[in-house]
Design a protein around this motif. Structure first.
Motif, PDB file in Angstrom:
ATOM      1  N   THR A  70      23.242  -1.059  21.088  1.00 41.68           N
ATOM      2  CA  THR A  70      24.634  -0.876  21.482  1.00 41.68           C
ATOM      3  C   THR A  70      25.031  -2.063  22.357  1.00 41.68           C
ATOM      4  OG1 THR A  70      24.099   0.375  23.483  1.00 41.68           O
ATOM      5  CG2 THR A  70      24.406   1.649  21.455  1.00 41.68           C
ATOM      6  N   GLN A  71      26.312  -2.161  22.641  1.00 43.99           N
ATOM      7  CA  GLN A  71      26.807  -3.214  23.526  1.00 43.99           C
ATOM      8  C   GLN A  71      27.812  -2.614  24.512  1.00 43.99           C
ATOM      9  OE1 GLN A  71      28.100  -5.998  20.460  1.00 43.99           O
ATOM     10  NE2 GLN A  71      26.317  -7.271  20.891  1.00 43.99           N
ATOM     11  N   PRO A  72      27.360  -1.687  25.366  1.00 45.85           N
ATOM     12  CA  PRO A  72      28.293  -1.016  26.268  1.00 45.85           C
ATOM     13  C   PRO A  72      28.771  -1.883  27.429  1.00 45.85           C
ATOM     14  CG  PRO A  72      26.062  -0.312  26.724  1.00 45.85           C
ATOM     15  CD  PRO A  72      26.005  -1.179  25.502  1.00 45.85           C
ATOM     16  N   PHE A  73      28.044  -2.939  27.742  1.00 51.24           N
ATOM     17  CA  PHE A  73      28.389  -3.759  28.907  1.00 51.24           C
ATOM     18  C   PHE A  73      29.283  -4.931  28.531  1.00 51.24           C
ATOM     19  CE2 PHE A  73      23.948  -2.228  29.898  1.00 51.24           C
ATOM     20  CZ  PHE A  73      24.365  -1.149  30.647  1.00 51.24           C
ATOM     21  N   ALA A  74      28.925  -5.617  27.457  1.00 54.11           N
ATOM     22  CA  ALA A  74      29.683  -6.775  26.975  1.00 54.11           C
ATOM     23  C   ALA A  74      29.157  -7.133  25.591  1.00 54.11           C
ATOM     24  CB  ALA A  74      29.512  -7.960  27.923  1.00 54.11           C
ATOM     25  N   GLN A  75      29.936  -7.883  24.842  1.00 50.49           N
ATOM     26  CA  GLN A  75      29.527  -8.260  23.486  1.00 50.49           C
ATOM     27  C   GLN A  75      28.298  -9.146  23.477  1.00 50.49           C
ATOM     28  OE1 GLN A  75      33.162  -9.822  21.683  1.00 50.49           O
ATOM     29  NE2 GLN A  75      33.074  -8.092  20.265  1.00 50.49           N
ATOM     30  N   ASP A  76      28.014  -9.817  24.574  1.00 53.44           N
ATOM     31  CA  ASP A  76      26.870 -10.729  24.601  1.00 53.44           C
ATOM     32  C   ASP A  76      25.625 -10.096  25.230  1.00 53.44           C
ATOM     33  OD1 ASP A  76      27.933 -10.677  27.149  1.00 53.44           O
ATOM     34  OD2 ASP A  76      27.702 -12.828  27.496  1.00 53.44           O
ATOM     35  N   VAL A  77      25.632  -8.773  25.423  1.00 51.93           N
ATOM     36  CA  VAL A  77      24.477  -8.066  25.978  1.00 51.93           C
ATOM     37  C   VAL A  77      24.068  -6.963  25.011  1.00 51.93           C
ATOM     38  CG1 VAL A  77      23.555  -6.729  27.907  1.00 51.93           C
ATOM     39  CG2 VAL A  77      25.249  -8.517  28.342  1.00 51.93           C
ATOM     40  N   ASP A  78      22.947  -7.166  24.323  1.00 46.36           N
ATOM     41  CA  ASP A  78      22.421  -6.132  23.436  1.00 46.36           C
ATOM     42  C   ASP A  78      21.586  -5.157  24.248  1.00 46.36           C
ATOM     43  OD1 ASP A  78      23.577  -7.228  21.173  1.00 46.36           O
ATOM     44  OD2 ASP A  78      21.777  -8.335  20.591  1.00 46.36           O
ATOM     45  N   VAL A  79      21.869  -3.865  24.072  1.00 41.81           N
ATOM     46  CA  VAL A  79      21.138  -2.809  24.755  1.00 41.81           C
ATOM     47  C   VAL A  79      20.354  -2.045  23.693  1.00 41.81           C
ATOM     48  CG1 VAL A  79      21.324  -0.709  26.142  1.00 41.81           C
ATOM     49  CG2 VAL A  79      22.866  -2.638  26.574  1.00 41.81           C
ATOM     50  N   TYR A  80      19.034  -1.998  23.870  1.00 39.75           N
ATOM     51  CA  TYR A  80      18.140  -1.350  22.917  1.00 39.75           C
ATOM     52  C   TYR A  80      17.817   0.044  23.439  1.00 39.75           C
ATOM     53  CZ  TYR A  80      17.758  -6.034  21.080  1.00 39.75           C
ATOM     54  OH  TYR A  80      18.069  -7.265  20.551  1.00 39.75           O
ATOM     55  N   LYS A  81      18.043   1.043  22.567  1.00 44.45           N
ATOM     56  CA  LYS A  81      17.866   2.431  22.978  1.00 44.45           C
ATOM     57  C   LYS A  81      16.979   3.178  21.988  1.00 44.45           C
ATOM     58  CE  LYS A  81      22.341   2.938  25.293  1.00 44.45           C
ATOM     59  NZ  LYS A  81      23.546   3.780  25.374  1.00 44.45           N
ATOM     60  N   VAL A  82      16.327   4.202  22.513  1.00 40.98           N
ATOM     61  CA  VAL A  82      15.621   5.182  21.704  1.00 40.98           C
ATOM     62  C   VAL A  82      16.098   6.544  22.188  1.00 40.98           C
ATOM     63  CG1 VAL A  82      13.581   5.137  23.219  1.00 40.98           C
ATOM     64  CG2 VAL A  82      13.382   6.024  20.889  1.00 40.98           C
ATOM     65  N   HIS A  96      18.997   7.584  22.580  1.00 43.19           N
ATOM     66  CA  HIS A  96      20.128   7.337  23.483  1.00 43.19           C
ATOM     67  C   HIS A  96      19.709   6.986  24.915  1.00 43.19           C
ATOM     68  CE1 HIS A  96      22.920   8.362  20.338  1.00 43.19           C
ATOM     69  NE2 HIS A  96      22.140   9.397  20.059  1.00 43.19           N
ATOM     70  N   LYS A  97      18.462   6.583  25.093  1.00 47.04           N
ATOM     71  CA  LYS A  97      17.969   6.140  26.399  1.00 47.04           C
ATOM     72  C   LYS A  97      17.616   4.659  26.302  1.00 47.04           C
ATOM     73  CE  LYS A  97      17.939  10.212  28.351  1.00 47.04           C
ATOM     74  NZ  LYS A  97      18.775  10.541  29.479  1.00 47.04           N
ATOM     75  N   MET A  98      18.117   3.884  27.242  1.00 47.91           N
ATOM     76  CA  MET A  98      17.916   2.441  27.253  1.00 47.91           C
ATOM     77  C   MET A  98      16.483   2.096  27.650  1.00 47.91           C
ATOM     78  SD  MET A  98      20.128  -0.417  29.372  1.00 47.91           S
ATOM     79  CE  MET A  98      20.138   0.549  30.843  1.00 47.91           C
ATOM     80  N   PHE A  99      15.860   1.189  26.872  1.00 52.27           N
ATOM     81  CA  PHE A  99      14.548   0.674  27.256  1.00 52.27           C
ATOM     82  C   PHE A  99      14.513  -0.847  27.355  1.00 52.27           C
ATOM     83  CE2 PHE A  99      14.127   0.606  22.640  1.00 52.27           C
ATOM     84  CZ  PHE A  99      13.326  -0.496  22.377  1.00 52.27           C
ATOM     85  N   ALA A 100      15.596  -1.522  26.928  1.00 54.59           N
ATOM     86  CA  ALA A 100      15.628  -2.988  27.032  1.00 54.59           C
ATOM     87  C   ALA A 100      17.065  -3.491  26.904  1.00 54.59           C
ATOM     88  CB  ALA A 100      14.775  -3.615  25.934  1.00 54.59           C
ATOM     89  N   THR A 101      17.304  -4.656  27.507  1.00 48.41           N
ATOM     90  CA  THR A 101      18.532  -5.403  27.252  1.00 48.41           C
ATOM     91  C   THR A 101      18.133  -6.844  26.970  1.00 48.41           C
ATOM     92  OG1 THR A 101      19.002  -6.125  29.524  1.00 48.41           O
ATOM     93  CG2 THR A 101      19.844  -3.953  28.868  1.00 48.41           C
ATOM     94  N   LEU A 102      18.941  -7.524  26.184  1.00 50.47           N
ATOM     95  CA  LEU A 102      18.687  -8.916  25.841  1.00 50.47           C
ATOM     96  C   LEU A 102      20.018  -9.658  25.886  1.00 50.47           C
ATOM     97  CD1 LEU A 102      16.563 -10.997  24.856  1.00 50.47           C
ATOM     98  CD2 LEU A 102      17.118 -10.283  22.514  1.00 50.47           C
ATOM     99  N   SER A 103      20.057 -10.734  26.668  1.00 52.21           N
ATOM    100  CA  SER A 103      21.307 -11.492  26.806  1.00 52.21           C
ATOM    101  C   SER A 103      20.995 -12.935  27.185  1.00 52.21           C
ATOM    102  CB  SER A 103      22.194 -10.866  27.881  1.00 52.21           C
ATOM    103  OG  SER A 103      21.556 -10.906  29.139  1.00 52.21           O
ATOM    104  N   GLU A 104      21.990 -13.791  27.002  1.00 60.82           N
ATOM    105  CA  GLU A 104      21.843 -15.172  27.470  1.00 60.82           C
ATOM    106  C   GLU A 104      21.781 -15.161  28.983  1.00 60.82           C
ATOM    107  OE1 GLU A 104      24.482 -18.225  26.102  1.00 60.82           O
ATOM    108  OE2 GLU A 104      24.492 -17.427  24.064  1.00 60.82           O
TER     109      GLU A 104
END
Length: 133
Positions: free
Chosen positions: A19-31, A33-41
């Motif tokens: 998902t991208q709930p914070f910004a388009q350039d921040v990928d949020v990885y969930k299992v 519906h619980k976040m376990f990682a984010t990846l961004s510049e």
């Protein structure tokens, strides 16, 4: 590990979605519906030797292990925009070995899964079993 290989490894975890709930350039990885990682510049304009942006990976972590990892690797810092006790940011500048990053991703995923309600864990186990056939 670079951004693409980290992204691929994160997505390989059973029932993971982005998902991208914070910004388009921040990928949020969930299992479940619980976040376990984010990846961004990286936010500080960091670039590698080729002028490419350096990516930041946020992962959940055991609080004691989080401190040990920060002491061992300068590219592992308290979680950017996260609970500094429970999250680490890994600056993907090539200084942290690939196997260590994969281990940290696995640990983050497992921390989230271990804290899911029993019914969700069972559902996830069925999904994982079907993928392993």
């Amino acid at each position: 590990m670079d951004q693409k290989s980290v992204h691929d490894y994160l997505q390989s975890k059973p029932a993971t979605f982005i998902t991208q709930p914070f910004a388009q350039d921040v990928d949020v990885y969930k299992v479940q519906h619980k976040m376990f990682a984010t990846l961004s510049e990286g936010k500080e304009g960091q670039v590698d030797a080729n002028g490419e942006p350096i990516w930041w990976l946020n992962l959940k972590c055991d609080p004691d292990e989080a401190l040990l990892l920060r002491d061992e690797f300068p590219a592992i810092v308290p979680g950017y925009h996260m609970n500094k006790r429970l999250w680490n940011t890994i600056i993907l500048d090539g200084s942290v070995p690939e196997e260590k990053i994969k281990e940290m991703i696995d640990n983050s995923y497992n921390i989230v899964v271990d804290n899911l309600p029993t019914a969700q864990k069972e559902e996830l186990a069925k999904i994982a079993a079907s993928l392993n056939k």
